[in-house]
Structure formats: C-alpha cells, structure tokens
Motif scaffolding. Sequence first.
Motif, PDB file in Angstrom:
ATOM      1  N   SER A 105       0.832  -1.205   0.000  1.00 30.05           N
ATOM      2  CA  SER A 105       0.000   0.000   0.000  1.00 30.05           C
ATOM      3  C   SER A 105       0.863   1.251   0.000  1.00 30.05           C
ATOM      4  O   SER A 105       2.022   1.235   0.403  1.00 30.05           O
ATOM      5  CB  SER A 105      -0.906   0.014   1.232  1.00 30.05           C
ATOM      6  OG  SER A 105      -1.740  -1.121   1.263  1.00 30.05           O
ATOM      7  N   GLY A 106       0.275   2.338  -0.434  1.00 24.10           N
ATOM      8  CA  GLY A 106       0.981   3.614  -0.444  1.00 24.10           C
ATOM      9  C   GLY A 106       0.185   4.669  -1.179  1.00 24.10           C
ATOM     10  O   GLY A 106      -1.051   4.629  -1.212  1.00 24.10           O
ATOM     11  N   ILE A 107       0.888   5.614  -1.784  1.00 22.06           N
ATOM     12  CA  ILE A 107       0.227   6.696  -2.508  1.00 22.06           C
ATOM     13  C   ILE A 107       0.915   6.910  -3.852  1.00 22.06           C
ATOM     14  O   ILE A 107       2.073   6.535  -4.044  1.00 22.06           O
ATOM     15  CB  ILE A 107       0.247   8.023  -1.722  1.00 22.06           C
ATOM     16  CG1 ILE A 107       1.696   8.457  -1.464  1.00 22.06           C
ATOM     17  CG2 ILE A 107      -0.524   7.916  -0.432  1.00 22.06           C
ATOM     18  CD1 ILE A 107       1.810   9.865  -0.947  1.00 22.06           C
ATOM     19  N   VAL A 108       0.181   7.517  -4.757  1.00 22.18           N
ATOM     20  CA  VAL A 108       0.725   7.920  -6.055  1.00 22.18           C
ATOM     21  C   VAL A 108       0.416   9.401  -6.238  1.00 22.18           C
ATOM     22  O   VAL A 108      -0.742   9.827  -6.111  1.00 22.18           O
ATOM     23  CB  VAL A 108       0.123   7.107  -7.210  1.00 22.18           C
ATOM     24  CG1 VAL A 108       0.651   7.621  -8.544  1.00 22.18           C
ATOM     25  CG2 VAL A 108       0.433   5.630  -7.047  1.00 22.18           C
ATOM     26  N   ILE A 109       1.445  10.183  -6.531  1.00 22.16           N
ATOM     27  CA  ILE A 109       1.286  11.619  -6.776  1.00 22.16           C
ATOM     28  C   ILE A 109       1.448  11.862  -8.272  1.00 22.16           C
ATOM     29  O   ILE A 109       2.518  11.616  -8.833  1.00 22.16           O
ATOM     30  CB  ILE A 109       2.332  12.443  -6.007  1.00 22.16           C
ATOM     31  CG1 ILE A 109       2.345  12.052  -4.536  1.00 22.16           C
ATOM     32  CG2 ILE A 109       2.074  13.933  -6.171  1.00 22.16           C
ATOM     33  CD1 ILE A 109       3.539  12.598  -3.779  1.00 22.16           C
ATOM     34  N   LYS A 110       0.408  12.319  -8.895  1.00 24.62           N
ATOM     35  CA  LYS A 110       0.464  12.650 -10.330  1.00 24.62           C
ATOM     36  C   LYS A 110       0.731  14.141 -10.475  1.00 24.62           C
ATOM     37  O   LYS A 110      -0.010  14.963  -9.936  1.00 24.62           O
ATOM     38  CB  LYS A 110      -0.856  12.270 -11.007  1.00 24.62           C
ATOM     39  CG  LYS A 110      -0.902  12.597 -12.487  1.00 24.62           C
ATOM     40  CD  LYS A 110      -2.275  12.250 -13.075  1.00 24.62           C
ATOM     41  CE  LYS A 110      -2.377  12.649 -14.531  1.00 24.62           C
ATOM     42  NZ  LYS A 110      -3.720  12.354 -15.095  1.00 24.62           N
ATOM     43  N   ILE A 111       1.777  14.482 -11.218  1.00 26.23           N
ATOM     44  CA  ILE A 111       2.174  15.888 -11.359  1.00 26.23           C
ATOM     45  C   ILE A 111       2.327  16.248 -12.834  1.00 26.23           C
ATOM     46  O   ILE A 111       2.990  15.539 -13.597  1.00 26.23           O
ATOM     47  CB  ILE A 111       3.504  16.179 -10.631  1.00 26.23           C
ATOM     48  CG1 ILE A 111       3.389  15.825  -9.149  1.00 26.23           C
ATOM     49  CG2 ILE A 111       3.910  17.644 -10.790  1.00 26.23           C
ATOM     50  CD1 ILE A 111       4.670  16.059  -8.368  1.00 26.23           C
ATOM     51  N   GLY A 191       4.083   2.914   1.793  1.00 28.80           N
ATOM     52  CA  GLY A 191       3.934   3.263   3.206  1.00 28.80           C
ATOM     53  C   GLY A 191       2.461   3.296   3.592  1.00 28.80           C
ATOM     54  O   GLY A 191       1.579   2.933   2.793  1.00 28.80           O
ATOM     55  N   GLU A 192       2.191   3.706   4.813  1.00 27.32           N
ATOM     56  CA  GLU A 192       0.806   3.796   5.281  1.00 27.32           C
ATOM     57  C   GLU A 192       0.112   4.943   4.541  1.00 27.32           C
ATOM     58  O   GLU A 192       0.493   6.109   4.710  1.00 27.32           O
ATOM     59  CB  GLU A 192       0.792   4.048   6.790  1.00 27.32           C
ATOM     60  CG  GLU A 192      -0.453   3.495   7.493  1.00 27.32           C
ATOM     61  CD  GLU A 192      -1.719   4.251   7.114  1.00 27.32           C
ATOM     62  OE1 GLU A 192      -2.745   3.620   6.824  1.00 27.32           O
ATOM     63  OE2 GLU A 192      -1.666   5.497   7.119  1.00 27.32           O
ATOM     64  N   PRO A 193      -0.897   4.655   3.701  1.00 23.18           N
ATOM     65  CA  PRO A 193      -1.463   5.679   2.807  1.00 23.18           C
ATOM     66  C   PRO A 193      -1.989   6.922   3.518  1.00 23.18           C
ATOM     67  O   PRO A 193      -1.709   8.050   3.082  1.00 23.18           O
ATOM     68  CB  PRO A 193      -2.592   4.928   2.092  1.00 23.18           C
ATOM     69  CG  PRO A 193      -2.202   3.495   2.157  1.00 23.18           C
ATOM     70  CD  PRO A 193      -1.500   3.330   3.466  1.00 23.18           C
ATOM     71  N   ASP A 194      -2.749   6.740   4.595  1.00 21.57           N
ATOM     72  CA  ASP A 194      -3.334   7.899   5.284  1.00 21.57           C
ATOM     73  C   ASP A 194      -2.260   8.801   5.872  1.00 21.57           C
ATOM     74  O   ASP A 194      -2.357  10.044   5.796  1.00 21.57           O
ATOM     75  CB  ASP A 194      -4.287   7.432   6.391  1.00 21.57           C
ATOM     76  CG  ASP A 194      -5.547   6.781   5.828  1.00 21.57           C
ATOM     77  OD1 ASP A 194      -5.941   7.138   4.698  1.00 21.57           O
ATOM     78  OD2 ASP A 194      -6.121   5.911   6.507  1.00 21.57           O
ATOM     79  N   GLU A 195      -1.241   8.212   6.463  1.00 25.83           N
ATOM     80  CA  GLU A 195      -0.168   9.005   7.072  1.00 25.83           C
ATOM     81  C   GLU A 195       0.629   9.759   6.009  1.00 25.83           C
ATOM     82  O   GLU A 195       0.964  10.932   6.188  1.00 25.83           O
ATOM     83  CB  GLU A 195       0.754   8.100   7.890  1.00 25.83           C
ATOM     84  CG  GLU A 195       0.086   7.500   9.122  1.00 25.83           C
ATOM     85  CD  GLU A 195       1.028   6.612   9.903  1.00 25.83           C
ATOM     86  OE1 GLU A 195       2.219   6.502   9.494  1.00 25.83           O
ATOM     87  OE2 GLU A 195       0.595   6.023  10.909  1.00 25.83           O
ATOM     88  N   LEU A 196       0.930   9.087   4.903  1.00 24.68           N
ATOM     89  CA  LEU A 196       1.680   9.739   3.831  1.00 24.68           C
ATOM     90  C   LEU A 196       0.878  10.895   3.242  1.00 24.68           C
ATOM     91  O   LEU A 196       1.417  11.991   3.017  1.00 24.68           O
ATOM     92  CB  LEU A 196       2.027   8.726   2.739  1.00 24.68           C
ATOM     93  CG  LEU A 196       3.021   7.630   3.109  1.00 24.68           C
ATOM     94  CD1 LEU A 196       3.193   6.657   1.948  1.00 24.68           C
ATOM     95  CD2 LEU A 196       4.372   8.221   3.498  1.00 24.68           C
TER      96      LEU A 196
END
Length: 244
Positions: A105-111, A191-196
């Motif tokens: 799990s984690g996050i994706v930042i689209k820029i 990483g932990e999605p909410d925290e990130l």
Amino acid sequence: MKKHIDKILIFIASIVTGALISISFSENKTDTFFSMKSIEYKDAIEQRNLLYKEISDLKESNNEIMYKLRSYNQGEEKHQKVMDDMKLQLSDYGEIAGTTALEGSGIVIKIKDGYYDISESTSYEIERKTLHATDAALLLNELRSIGAEAISINGYRILNDTGVRCDWAFITFNDNNQSYEGQPFYFSALGEPDELEAALLADGSYLNRLIIRGLEIEVEKRDDLYFSPTNRVLDFQYMQREDS
C-alpha cells in the motif's frame, strides 16, 4: 589595677574572636565538603544507571544470539535453519538496497505542469507552473523524510543516492542517463497511505507549495503498488567494512 583589667578584657576578646573565626571557617569547610560530595554522588548514580542500562542491553542482545544458536543446533534440519535465516537477511538487505521487487500500500502523486499560454504568459508565470529538477529532488527528500519505504518515478526505482536532472521537458537520473521520464510524472511511495497523504498535504509541505504555484497535482491512495527492482549495478568504490 586598671591596666590589668584592660589586658584581661583584651585577652578574653581575642579568645572569643578567634573562636568565632574558627567556627565560621569550620562551617564553610563542612558545607563545601558536603556540597562537593553530593555532586560527586549524583554523578556516580547517573553513571551507575547508564552502566546498568548497557548491561541490560547486552544481556538482551546476548539472549537473542543464544536463542538463534540453540535453534541452529537443534534437530536434524539445523543447517537448513541457518540457510533460511541467511536468505531472510539477504532479502531484507535487498529490499533496502532496491535490488528486490516490492509491493504493498501507499500513494501515487500525479504531477503535470500548470496551464499557461506560451504567447501571453510571462516567463515568471511559466517558471512557477513548471516542475523543475530541484522541485523533483525536494519532493523526493520530503517523501523520504515522512517515512516512504520505497519510491519510484514513472516506475523507475529511486535509491537512497538517486538524483534527478532536468532535460527540457523530461526528468533524467544521475545514475542512469539512458532513462528519460516525461509528463505526467507519477511519484509512487510505499507506506501507510493515510499518514503519507496527511503529511504531504499538511501546511508548509513542499507538495503544497507546488499546488500553490499552480501545478496540476493529484494524490491517490493505493493498495496495489508494485516497485520493480533497480537495474543498476551497485559498485561501491570507496565504501569498506570497518573490520576489513
């Protein structure tokens, strides 16, 4: 007769004065002695507590080592246990070094660069709405500082010594000049999605600065991220083990 009385009074006064001076000196000396002793005693107590903690840590470490040794020496499969433990440690080192594929799990930042009209917008507006190599580097550092366990840009695995460069509308890397990544840029972080997400969107974060500057940014929480292993050859020329 009067002279004798005067001498006697002077003699008595001298004795009294001497006694008072002696008592005062004795009290000051006693106070100083006990004051110094109390400071030394306090330091000794602190030193003793530190030694107790070191001994406790050493005992705990020793118990862990002894437990491993017992597990290695028990049963017919003791050699297999040693091999399994070594493989597990090698896998851990591979994850840290980036030579092992990871998922989770984690996050994706689209820029993407913000919208501007090349014929009407000022050079200042264009610069503000463009993602530069410095921006990418600072965003990578922010991801590391908030606890991202693995990072990639458009699928390219970022290691602890990976740097980014700007090549017109593309991002290149200091460890592999053959790789060019274009927009949109996808910064993936394990990483932990909410925290990130909370850390990235907090007031004062660098990602927030990019949003304020007018870049197009989307943050998505994901449970199915995949990080391919690095294709770099890790060849360290100057790093040596301390006991080598």
